[in-house]
Design a protein around this motif. Structure first.
Motif, mmCIF file in Angstrom:
data_model
loop_
_atom_site.group_PDB
_atom_site.id
_atom_site.type_symbol
_atom_site.label_atom_id
_atom_site.label_comp_id
_atom_site.label_asym_id
_atom_site.label_seq_id
_atom_site.Cartn_x
_atom_site.Cartn_y
_atom_site.Cartn_z
ATOM 1 N N SER A 1 -0.415 -4.822 8.247
ATOM 2 C CA SER A 1 1.039 -4.952 8.364
ATOM 3 C C SER A 1 1.638 -5.726 7.194
ATOM 4 O O SER A 1 2.742 -5.415 6.743
ATOM 5 C CB SER A 1 1.395 -5.643 9.689
ATOM 6 N N SER A 2 0.919 -6.725 6.667
ATOM 7 C CA SER A 2 1.453 -7.503 5.548
ATOM 8 C C SER A 2 1.484 -6.700 4.264
ATOM 9 O O SER A 2 2.212 -7.040 3.336
ATOM 10 C CB SER A 2 0.617 -8.769 5.336
ATOM 11 N N MET A 3 0.715 -5.627 4.185
ATOM 12 C CA MET A 3 0.680 -4.794 2.981
ATOM 13 C C MET A 3 1.441 -3.495 3.158
ATOM 14 O O MET A 3 1.285 -2.567 2.361
ATOM 15 C CB MET A 3 -0.777 -4.509 2.590
ATOM 16 N N SER A 4 2.258 -3.418 4.217
ATOM 17 C CA SER A 4 3.106 -2.236 4.424
ATOM 18 C C SER A 4 4.450 -2.661 5.009
ATOM 19 O O SER A 4 4.997 -1.971 5.871
ATOM 20 C CB SER A 4 2.409 -1.231 5.344
ATOM 21 N N LEU A 5 4.963 -3.786 4.557
ATOM 22 C CA LEU A 5 6.218 -4.316 5.088
ATOM 23 C C LEU A 5 7.361 -3.328 4.866
ATOM 24 O O LEU A 5 7.508 -2.772 3.770
ATOM 25 C CB LEU A 5 6.545 -5.658 4.429
ATOM 26 N N GLY A 6 8.167 -3.128 5.886
ATOM 27 C CA GLY A 6 9.308 -2.227 5.770
ATOM 28 C C GLY A 6 8.984 -0.776 6.043
ATOM 29 O O GLY A 6 9.886 0.059 6.111
ATOM 30 N N THR A 7 7.710 -0.444 6.216
ATOM 31 C CA THR A 7 7.312 0.936 6.513
ATOM 32 C C THR A 7 7.238 1.123 8.019
ATOM 33 O O THR A 7 6.548 0.358 8.697
ATOM 34 C CB THR A 7 5.951 1.259 5.890
ATOM 35 N N PRO A 8 7.942 2.116 8.583
ATOM 36 C CA PRO A 8 7.927 2.330 10.040
ATOM 37 C C PRO A 8 6.570 2.857 10.507
ATOM 38 O O PRO A 8 6.304 4.058 10.439
ATOM 39 C CB PRO A 8 9.040 3.359 10.266
ATOM 40 N N GLU A 9 5.717 1.967 10.986
ATOM 41 C CA GLU A 9 4.358 2.357 11.338
ATOM 42 C C GLU A 9 4.265 3.151 12.638
ATOM 43 O O GLU A 9 3.209 3.701 12.950
ATOM 44 C CB GLU A 9 3.464 1.117 11.439
ATOM 45 N N ASN A 10 5.360 3.231 13.395
ATOM 46 C CA ASN A 10 5.343 4.012 14.636
ATOM 47 C C ASN A 10 5.682 5.482 14.422
ATOM 48 O O ASN A 10 5.592 6.270 15.361
ATOM 49 C CB ASN A 10 6.317 3.412 15.653
ATOM 50 N N THR A 11 6.094 5.864 13.221
ATOM 51 C CA THR A 11 6.423 7.254 12.934
ATOM 52 C C THR A 11 5.259 7.923 12.212
ATOM 53 O O THR A 11 4.508 7.256 11.490
ATOM 54 C CB THR A 11 7.675 7.353 12.060
ATOM 55 N N PRO A 12 5.094 9.243 12.384
ATOM 56 C CA PRO A 12 4.006 9.915 11.666
ATOM 57 C C PRO A 12 4.166 9.845 10.157
ATOM 58 O O PRO A 12 3.183 9.759 9.431
ATOM 59 C CB PRO A 12 4.081 11.360 12.182
ATOM 60 N N GLU A 13 5.424 9.867 9.677
ATOM 61 C CA GLU A 13 5.652 9.794 8.239
ATOM 62 C C GLU A 13 5.261 8.426 7.688
ATOM 63 O O GLU A 13 4.611 8.319 6.646
ATOM 64 C CB GLU A 13 7.117 10.092 7.910
ATOM 65 N N GLY A 14 5.695 7.357 8.402
ATOM 66 C CA GLY A 14 5.373 6.018 7.941
ATOM 67 C C GLY A 14 3.886 5.735 7.963
ATOM 68 O O GLY A 14 3.315 5.235 6.990
ATOM 69 N N MET A 15 3.231 6.068 9.071
ATOM 70 C CA MET A 15 1.799 5.835 9.156
ATOM 71 C C MET A 15 1.044 6.735 8.191
ATOM 72 O O MET A 15 0.007 6.342 7.640
ATOM 73 C CB MET A 15 1.304 6.063 10.588
ATOM 74 N N GLY A 16 1.565 7.946 7.973
ATOM 75 C CA GLY A 16 0.931 8.824 6.996
ATOM 76 C C GLY A 16 0.928 8.219 5.609
ATOM 77 O O GLY A 16 -0.052 8.334 4.860
ATOM 78 N N ALA A 17 2.045 7.547 5.232
ATOM 79 C CA ALA A 17 2.110 6.885 3.927
ATOM 80 C C ALA A 17 1.124 5.723 3.849
ATOM 81 O O ALA A 17 0.483 5.502 2.811
ATOM 82 C CB ALA A 17 3.540 6.396 3.675
ATOM 83 N N ILE A 18 0.985 4.963 4.939
ATOM 84 C CA ILE A 18 0.034 3.852 4.957
ATOM 85 C C ILE A 18 -1.398 4.375 4.833
ATOM 86 O O ILE A 18 -2.214 3.846 4.070
ATOM 87 C CB ILE A 18 0.198 3.042 6.258
ATOM 88 N N LEU B 1 0.802 -1.220 0.000
ATOM 89 C CA LEU B 1 0.000 0.000 0.000
ATOM 90 C C LEU B 1 0.833 1.267 0.000
ATOM 91 O O LEU B 1 0.288 2.358 -0.180
ATOM 92 C CB LEU B 1 -0.916 0.014 1.231
ATOM 93 N N VAL B 2 2.145 1.134 0.197
ATOM 94 C CA VAL B 2 3.006 2.309 0.283
ATOM 95 C C VAL B 2 3.816 2.484 -1.004
ATOM 96 O O VAL B 2 3.771 3.535 -1.639
ATOM 97 C CB VAL B 2 3.948 2.212 1.503
ATOM 98 N N ARG B 3 4.563 1.462 -1.400
ATOM 99 C CA ARG B 3 5.478 1.578 -2.535
ATOM 100 C C ARG B 3 4.840 1.235 -3.876
ATOM 101 O O ARG B 3 5.369 1.611 -4.917
ATOM 102 C CB ARG B 3 6.701 0.681 -2.303
ATOM 103 N N ASN B 4 3.746 0.514 -3.867
ATOM 104 C CA ASN B 4 3.121 0.106 -5.122
ATOM 105 C C ASN B 4 1.610 0.121 -4.981
ATOM 106 O O ASN B 4 0.931 -0.850 -5.326
ATOM 107 C CB ASN B 4 3.615 -1.293 -5.513
ATOM 108 N N VAL B 5 1.090 1.230 -4.471
ATOM 109 C CA VAL B 5 -0.340 1.310 -4.198
ATOM 110 C C VAL B 5 -1.150 1.239 -5.492
ATOM 111 O O VAL B 5 -2.286 0.753 -5.502
ATOM 112 C CB VAL B 5 -0.671 2.601 -3.418
#
Length: 373
Positions: free
Chosen positions: A187-204, A152-156
């Protein structure tokens, strides 16, 4: 059972691929991805009307009192608690119009994307549910299930294309637009994205927002809970940055026996549904389906914790931060609110500034959910 009213207008898409093959069969979707353009109608167009009672938009939700029509709802639970089984049952009930654990639904086709686990085991669960609907309930599931690797982040774009193709296949077969997309798991569709940061969760969140707006459908995402020591404390919150919880319209929690509401904007938060997993034997394997268990629900009449109440009020009402004001709003004693704020601060959901009467509390959620990428 009521038929779901469309949230907006979805641009018509051709029902054949480049080779002229029909997409009416959902099995075609599983072996090939069909590309869509980026000019789908937006759900963000303004609607102008007089503020009269007869003009108010009424909706009972996809599942009355439990799952609203929303760009983002969450189903949270630990592994092995039956999250996927509950989600498959939701997809089957919503797509067929059959009540979900006794609750009325608004019928609409469903697209189910699964990005983890074994494809064979997942399809066994779907097969078991489908057979039950055909034999016991005399219903027809209008749903497309697609297992694969999604990001969902790199190839949405490819995720949207896959979901759009499933929705087109459903529309070609049943003549209705898909109104619900289930993401299993976040989580399986956002592997490698830091979900604890506002930037990472914002991308998700941006990926989920694009998925919802491109199909003009509600999205239900399955996710794991945050780490915590208190069973009724922050552990029921979704894992990752607080913006995920802040921006969802509903958050459900499954603990293996009870499905409860952690957060809701319009429904009764005290609703509790007991469920149990029943083993089903297929030709060469076994799997499970989810059944209603009324005894489990009555044994646990309410699981909306003080932590959830305080956190929800902090996120939803940014105009006050004083402890006593919070206590009045949530209807708890100041001591209970203080304990809840302490636990939330220790878990990283709330930031405290100042001491004593000058103490102020701020929820750590600052990312807005984009409705279109």
């Amino acid at each position: 059972m009521t038929e779901r009213e469309p949230m907006g207008t979805l641009k018509e898409k051709a029902s054949t691929d480049g080779d002229g093959r029909s997409l009416a069969n959902p099995s075609d979707v599983a072996v090939r991805i069909y590309h869509s353009d980026d000019t789908a109608a937006s759900a963000c167009e303004p609607v102008m009307f007089e503020m009269a009672e007869e003009n108010c938009m009424q909706s009972q939700g996809l599942i009355k009192g439990l799952l609203p029509e929303s760009p983002l709802s969450l189903l949270v639970g630990e592994s092995q608690t039956g999250k996927s089984g509950i989600a498959i049952e939701m997809a089957a009930c919503v797509s067929s119009g059959f009540p979900f654990l006794g609750l009325e639904v608004s019928q609409t086709p469903v697209v189910y994307l699964v990005g983890e686990g074994s494809r064979d085991k997942f399809m066994n669960r779907v097969t078991a549910v489908r057979r039950r609907f055909e034999t016991e309930r005399r219903g027809q599931m209008q749903a497309a299930f697609l297992h694969g690797h999604f990001d969902l982040v790199r190839n949405v774009g490819s995720v949207v294309d896959a979901a759009y193709s499933c929705a087109s296949a459903l529309r070609g077969r049943y003549g209705k637009r898909a109104g619900l997309v289930i993401v299993d798991t976040l989580s399986s569709m956002s592997l490698g994205t830091p979900e604890n940061t506002p930037e990472g969760m914002g991308a998700i969140l941006a990926g989920l927002g694009r998925l919802s707006s491109s199909l003009d459908a509600s999205v239900l995402a399955l996710h794991h809970p945050a780490l915590g020591n208190k069973k009724d404390g922050p552990k029921r919150l979704p894992r990752g940055h607080g913006s995920l919880y802040a921006l969802c319209d509903a958050c459900l929690y499954a603990d293996g026996k009870v499905l409860s509401i952690v957060k809701t904007r319009d429904d009764d938060p005290s609703l509790v549904l007991g469920y149990k997993r029943r083993t089903v034997y297929l030709a060469r394997s076994s799997t499970y389906v989810v059944d209603l268990d009324e005894t489990a629900a009555t044994a646990k009449p309410s699981n909306v914790s003080n932590d959830m109440k305080v956190y929800s009020e902090l996120v939803g009402n940014p105009n006050y931060r004083n402890l006593r004001e919070i206590a009045v709003r949530v209807g708890l004693a100041p001591g209970s609110v203080s304990n809840a704020l302490g636990r939330l601060a220790n878990e990283g959901y709330v930031r405290k500034t100042g001491e004593g009467k000058k103490a102020r509390f701020e929820p750590l959620a600052r990312v807005a959910l984009p409705l279109a990428a």
